[in-house]
Enzyme design. Structure first.
Site, PDB file in Angstrom:
ATOM      1  N   LYS A 104      78.276  45.961  43.163  1.00  0.00           N
ATOM      2  CA  LYS A 104      77.947  47.115  43.999  1.00  0.00           C
ATOM      3  C   LYS A 104      77.112  46.684  45.192  1.00  0.00           C
ATOM      4  O   LYS A 104      75.989  46.208  45.036  1.00  0.00           O
ATOM      5  CB  LYS A 104      77.158  48.163  43.215  1.00  0.00           C
ATOM      6  CG  LYS A 104      76.934  49.435  44.046  1.00  0.00           C
ATOM      7  CD  LYS A 104      75.888  50.356  43.458  1.00  0.00           C
ATOM      8  CE  LYS A 104      74.471  50.015  43.882  1.00  0.00           C
ATOM      9  NZ  LYS A 104      74.180  50.234  45.315  1.00  0.00           N
ATOM     10  N   GLY A 138      66.897  42.666  44.594  1.00  0.00           N
ATOM     11  CA  GLY A 138      66.319  43.866  45.205  1.00  0.00           C
ATOM     12  C   GLY A 138      64.834  43.933  44.957  1.00  0.00           C
ATOM     13  O   GLY A 138      64.185  42.889  44.808  1.00  0.00           O
ATOM     14  N   SER A 139      64.316  45.131  44.888  1.00  0.00           N
ATOM     15  CA  SER A 139      62.864  45.275  44.804  1.00  0.00           C
ATOM     16  C   SER A 139      62.368  44.964  43.398  1.00  0.00           C
ATOM     17  O   SER A 139      63.090  45.083  42.410  1.00  0.00           O
ATOM     18  CB  SER A 139      62.464  46.702  45.180  1.00  0.00           C
ATOM     19  OG  SER A 139      62.820  47.580  44.142  1.00  0.00           O
ATOM     20  N   GLY A 172      63.773  46.016  39.683  1.00  0.00           N
ATOM     21  CA  GLY A 172      64.022  44.906  38.763  1.00  0.00           C
ATOM     22  C   GLY A 172      63.354  45.132  37.418  1.00  0.00           C
ATOM     23  O   GLY A 172      63.946  44.916  36.359  1.00  0.00           O
ATOM     24  N   GLU A 224      66.444  38.646  41.238  1.00  0.00           N
ATOM     25  CA  GLU A 224      65.849  38.062  42.454  1.00  0.00           C
ATOM     26  C   GLU A 224      65.098  39.186  43.134  1.00  0.00           C
ATOM     27  O   GLU A 224      65.719  40.082  43.709  1.00  0.00           O
ATOM     28  CB  GLU A 224      66.947  37.557  43.403  1.00  0.00           C
ATOM     29  CG  GLU A 224      67.795  36.434  42.849  1.00  0.00           C
ATOM     30  CD  GLU A 224      67.070  35.104  42.827  1.00  0.00           C
ATOM     31  OE1 GLU A 224      65.919  35.033  43.298  1.00  0.00           O
ATOM     32  OE2 GLU A 224      67.664  34.143  42.322  1.00  0.00           O
ATOM     33  N   CYS A 240      63.330  38.605  51.432  1.00  0.00           N
ATOM     34  CA  CYS A 240      62.422  38.595  50.287  1.00  0.00           C
ATOM     35  C   CYS A 240      61.514  37.368  50.319  1.00  0.00           C
ATOM     36  O   CYS A 240      60.395  37.413  49.846  1.00  0.00           O
ATOM     37  CB  CYS A 240      63.193  38.669  48.984  1.00  0.00           C
ATOM     38  SG  CYS A 240      64.616  37.589  48.958  1.00  0.00           S
ATOM     39  N   GLU A 259      54.546  43.800  49.693  1.00  0.00           N
ATOM     40  CA  GLU A 259      55.718  43.382  50.462  1.00  0.00           C
ATOM     41  C   GLU A 259      56.096  44.503  51.433  1.00  0.00           C
ATOM     42  O   GLU A 259      56.327  45.641  51.028  1.00  0.00           O
ATOM     43  CB  GLU A 259      56.886  43.091  49.523  1.00  0.00           C
ATOM     44  CG  GLU A 259      58.095  42.557  50.263  1.00  0.00           C
ATOM     45  CD  GLU A 259      59.239  42.190  49.324  1.00  0.00           C
ATOM     46  OE1 GLU A 259      59.458  42.913  48.351  1.00  0.00           O
ATOM     47  OE2 GLU A 259      59.909  41.177  49.600  1.00  0.00           O
TER      48      GLU A 259
END
Lengths: 291, 307, 481
Positions: free
Chosen positions: C187, C239-240, C244, C261, C295, C392
């Protein structure tokens, strides 16, 4: 008249010292003969916290120590085990092993120490990589210890299984807090005495005894534990552990096989991080070079 | 009184290290700038006006130099309004010829190589003598070479003093100091040699003689521009830059201008502070301009004078 | 002498019209373009103009189920039985087809995501193609990657990728999954689905057996459907960190394997003996690359006090040469912020940075009127406890601090829950390696920053996730051993 035997007080092993549980609690598991094995410390969450502190602090000197030196120390653990064969066998028997299986388990344990001692300064060579990137950089990936590891020892294999859990962790430069078998804690407590006389710095391995149900959630939610290694836990228990440990994205390693039989460098890698380093490689401008 | 290493000591250890791969990456970024339409047209004019039109052959003759001088002022008369080149660059014996050809009031400067060009193996006395004569004969600018052998053997004071002595011999003429970067082996050396030349009094620093295979490149020039930039930041003084050798295509020349603009700023985008040492670049630029003026027709070299 | 001119760059736009974007895209399931079972679609927008690019199918549980079934059937069927060598040839084909259509992919990546065409053309698309090419060669050599093991595929991999490197992340996910013999349900992010769908076109063209790669578009709920699907054996997420952690919790009671990741807050450390000009270039590349939507961005700058002023003036001066604007212009260095929401988040942090006493610097730049824009931003006088030094931001915002000694900067750099990447600039080898070995990060760049290569494993320590992508080590995430 017969001489009165001195009985041993069973204690915890934290930061290279042998304290009792700060909580003052104890439990009395039953031996094979139906008699109590002794008054075993029932560690509290504060004992666990102290162990994590000790392990974190020891990491600073254990992780950067020369792999060759770690190898010597693990081999020394083997030497010390060998010297105490009789004691370990007696205790295993008290915990329910037959004479033959006790003897075999101790031999197994000693061989594990020798086996992982050898890997300390070799797994890096076997599994690291120099990566051929397209740009003018030197690029390599090496393994580094993940840090402070919670090691939940198997319930049944009280000595060999315990060493099969701990040794790959410390061979790779991690420090650990291990929770010993609840029903068979004597081997772990005696192992502490071996470790204390093996040149292993205090705090590298910390040994707690006590109740899993009480302590596992504390291990899982502790924010300064980087990984948790366990075996022979129920599926529900594993799910709870995984769920509770997401707060700091703890690495969860659940071993499926019998760790006492597991001679395998890939087990070491399970508590390692891969670090990839880049650095430019220059080209000379002399001799008609490009720059 | 000339600067000297005994009265003014430049601390050579102050020259910062240079990371060659990092320089190459930055250099590559300049070449991804896309220069289009009016920017390109203006840029090409600027390039023409920054050229030191050069002839440095053993076979040079007065007639050849006369032709070069005429070309410098009449690049391509078919297109009106083109600039002249910044200068002509010749060997010392031809300075008089060039001066005669250009006259005394020409906006085109006369640059003379000097100091035992291209090897630099001449006594200091001989170098001073040659410089003075060239200036006396009418040179506006002197392109000297440094003593690379001395530099590579670590005798930085010698190199400094020699530059300072030639600067003194130049009088009012502007001094361009050729580092001959292709012989300096590393970008750290290019940086150190730049710093020495700048502190010893160079008005321009210049990459190459054009006589060895590794001449001007964007990375080497970038290192020299950064030395100029640091000096300007510390002292407020501007120093010029002249890449020479190997720049023969318009597109590459425009990339140099991008580099100058983004490294030193637009203040340096004039022939007072930036030059190209080149012999065949001018015609390539002219062909590009002619292509634009003609509405896009690609050009042939046979329509452009080769002197 | 002639007066100077500023010599500004005239517009140099890439020709957008060579990119073929359909009015509407369906899911790619079992080798066929399949509309959403709900009939719902969502719009994907060009963040540089605010205009709609296409309508994309919005996937629900039923769509995901169809995709997983197709992937399962392909795994049990042809793909699972195929030799590694043959699998590898398909992956090579995909790499080649991507190289052939590279220009079109670059343009669509830039239109859909807002990143400068220079980056999509020179970095994203070639790296994505190279990733397929590199990984293809592993397919028949897995036993050499893991000596004394007999690795086998896991089954169906559910993969969820972010919007910052849409095509590259698809390549990072799909290539190793295929090389190791798994099948895929992927996706793409809801703001950047187009290049993954164009990749589906290539996959169809390559003749890859139906169902081996399925692409389902949608937002968070579609992703959740993939994560929760009982027949997915492996979840790979980029993603974030918060999502995660949520994924990790969701699948805690399953046997699903997972790689994550996640976020980062990388330290970029400048020591006093560094090659300062190149370090400044590395700082700029570290934080302003891809609008800071990276990231592993070097968002925390640590400068040794003795060179602090020099680094800051050079950095500011370099920032003034950055061209912000139309992502399709070949001279653009900083393009559009990916979405309105992300722009708001960044602006919130910029506000906070100012409120918490940081000195803000932004070069003056002409920003287009429509679209989402944020100029490159630098905060000086930031402290460790400032929010902008801890969280972040995922935007072009850099927080600079000074330090005095190496032990001090190591402890400051590691003083974060993240551990994805770090950078060190130092001319002395021994000191450089002291830092690189002591920084807790999965990727450490010495005298460089933000370098990527298919052969180089990527992934983080601590809360930046686990597992590696790329290189030999990235294969392990898709294998049972």
């Amino acid at each position: 008249m017969n001489r009165l035997e001195i009985l041993k007080t069973y204690k915890l092993y934290i930061n290279g010292k042998f304290p009792r549980s700060e909580s003052g609690r104890y439990y009395t598991p039953e031996g094979a003969d139906g008699k109590a094995l002794g008054n075993i410390c029932q560690s509290s969450r504060k004992d666990l916290r102290e162990s994590v502190r000790a392990a974190r602090s020891a990491l600073g000197t254990w992780a950067p120590r020369a792999a060759f030196n770690r190898s010597q120390i693990l081999y020394r653990i083997g030497e010390m085990l060998e010297g105490r064969r009789a004691q370990f066998e007696t205790e295993l028997k008290r915990q329910g092993s037959s004479a033959a299986s006790a003897s075999k388990e101790v031999e197994n344990a000693i061989d594990l120490a020798v086996y992982y001692a050898g890997w300390c300064d070799k797994y890096q060579q076997v599994f690291s990589a120099v990566n051929p990137v397209s740009t003018s950089h030197f690029n390599f990936s090496v393994y580094e210890p993940v840090g402070v590891v919670a090691a939940i020892a198997p319930e049944q294999s009280a000595l060999a299984g315990l060493l099969g859990t701990i040794l790959p962790i410390i061979a790779g430069g991690n420090t650990c807090i291990t929770l010993a078998s609840n029903s068979k804690p004597l081997s772990a407590i005696t192992l502490a005495e071996v470790l204390a006389t093996s040149d292993l710095p205090g705090g590298v391995v910390n040994i707690l005894t006590g109740d899993r149900k009480e302590l596992l959630p504390v291990f899982a939610t502790h924010m300064d534990i980087n990984a948790l290694v366990a075996s022979d836990l129920s599926t529900t228990r594993v799910a709870e552990l995984k769920q509770a440990s997401t707060h700091n994205l703890k690495r969860i390693v659940i071993h499926q096989s019998d760790l006492s039989k597991q001679e395998d460098p890939y087990v070491i890698l399970k508590t390692q991080e891969i670090k990839t380093t880049w650095h430019p490689i220059e080209t000379s401008i002399a001799g008609g070079g490009k720059y | 009184m000339a600067k000297s290493s005994t009265t003014f000591r430049y601390d050579y250890a102050q020259s910062p290290p240079v990371d060659q791969v990092g320089i190459a990456e930055r250099a590559a970024r300049f070449t991804t700038r896309s220069i289009k339409t009016s920017t390109k047209r203006e840029g090409l004019n600027m390039v023409l006006n920054m050229i030191d039109l050069t002839t440095l052959e053993g076979a040079d003759t007065p007639r050849k130099v006369q032709q070069l001088c005429y070309k410098a002022g009449h690049l391509h008369d078919a297109i009106p309004g083109l600039p002249h080149t910044a200068a002509v660059c010749v060997y010392p014996p031809f300075v008089k010829v060039a001066r005669k050809a250009l006259g005394n009031r020409s906006p085109i400067k006369i640059a003379s190589v000097a100091t035992g060009f291209p090897s630099g193996h001449l006594t200091l006395e001989g170098k001073r003598e040659e410089t003075k004569r060239a200036v006396g004969d009418g040179a506006d600018e002197v392109d000297m070479v440094i003593s690379r052998g001395r530099f590579l053997s670590g005798d930085y004071d010698y190199v400094f003093d020699e530059i300072a002595a030639i600067k003194e011999a130049c009088g009012k003429a502007r001094l361009k100091v050729i580092l001959e970067t292709g012989e300096l082996a590393t970008l750290d050396n290019v940086r150190r040699a730049s710093d020495i030349a700048i502190h010893a009094g160079a008005d321009f620093i210049k990459t190459s003689t054009g006589k060895i295979s590794s001449a001007a490149t964007i990375p080497v020039t970038l290192v020299m521009l950064l030395a100029i930039r640091d000096y300007h930041f510390k002292s407020g003084n501007m120093v010029g830059m002249k890449p020479a050798g190997g720049i023969s295509k318009s597109k590459l020349a425009l990339h140099y201008l991008v580099m100058v603009k983004e490294t030193l700023g637009p203040e340096w985008l004039s022939n007072e502070w930036f030059r190209f040492g080149a012999s065949s670049l001018a015609n390539d630029v002219l062909m590009q301009i002619a292509k634009i003026e003609s509405g896009g027709a690609y050009q042939s070299p046979c329509y452009f004078s080769q002197d | 002498m002639k007066k100077n001119t500023n010599w500004e760059y005239a517009p140099a736009p890439e020709a957008a019209k060579i990119a073929k974007i359909a009015k509407r895209y369906d899911h790619f399931i079992n080798g066929k373009w399949t509309p959403s079972q709900s009939g719902k679609t969502f719009r994907t927008i060009n963040p540089a103009t605010g205009r709609k690019l296409s309508e994309v199918a919005d996937g629900n549980d039923a769509d995901v189920d169809a995709a997983v079934k197709a992937a399962r059937a392909a795994y049990e069927g042809l793909w699972g039985k195929m030799s590694g060598r043959e699998r590898g040839k398909y992956i090579y084909r995909i790499a080649r087809l991507m190289q052939e259509r590279a220009r079109e992919f670059s343009i669509i990546e830039t239109l859909d995501g807002g990143k400068p065409i220079r980056e999509s053309r020179d970095i994203d698309v070639p790296l994505a193609a190279n990733h397929f090419f590199y990984t293809a060669g592993w397919a028949d050599k897995l036993e050499y990657a893991f000596p004394n093991r007999n690795p086998s595929a896991l089954g169906v991999a559910g993969q969820i990728i972010p919007w910052n490197f849409p095509l590259l992340m698809a390549a990072w996910k799909i290539a190793p999954a295929l090389a190791t013999g798994n099948t895929v349900v992927l996706k793409p992010a809801e703001t950047t689905p187009l290049t993954a769908l164009k990749l589906a076109e290539i996959i169809a063209d390559s003749g890859l057996p139906e169902g081996v790669v399925n692409i389902v578009t949608g937002a968070g709920t579609t992703g959740a459907a993939i994560v929760n699907h009982p027949d997915v054996n492996k979840v790979a997420f980029t993603g974030s960190t918060s999502v995660g952690k949520f994924i990790q919790q969701t699948i805690a009671n399953t046997d699903k394997r997972v790689t994550l990741e996640l976020g980062g807050k990388a330290a970029n450390i400048i020591l006093e003996d560094a090659a300062i000009d190149q370090a400044v270039e590395g700082i700029v590349n570290g934080i302003y690359f891809n609008q800071g939507h990276v990231c592993c961005a070097g968002s925390r700058l640590f400068i040794q006090e003795s060179v602090y002023e020099e680094v800051i003036w050079k950095l500011k001066s370099r920032m003034r040469t950055l061209v912000v604007g139309d992502p399709l212009d070949k001279n653009t260095d900083i393009g559009a912020i990916n979405s309105k929401e992300q722009l708001k988040t960044i602006q919130k942090y910029i506000q906070l940075g100012q409120e918490q006493g940081g000195d803000m610097y932004q070069p003056t730049c002409k920003l287009p009127s429509a679209g989402n824009w944020c100029p490159p931003t630098l905060f000086t006088h930031v402290t460790q406890s400032s929010v902008i030094a801890q969280e972040e931001i995922f935007g072009p915002v850099l927080a600079a601090q000074s330090f005095r000694t190496v032990p001090e900067v190591i402890s400051k750099a590691n003083n974060t829950p993240y551990g994805l990447s770090a950078g060190v600039w130092c001319d002395k080898g021994a000191r450089l390696f002291q830092l690189t070995t002591q920084l807790d990060a999965g990727v450490v760049w010495g005298n460089t920053f933000n370098q990527f290569d298919p052969a180089s494993p990527f992934g983080g320590f601590k809360e930046s996730g686990f597992g590696r992508e790329g290189g030999l080590h990235g294969l392990a995430a898709y294998l049972e051993m």
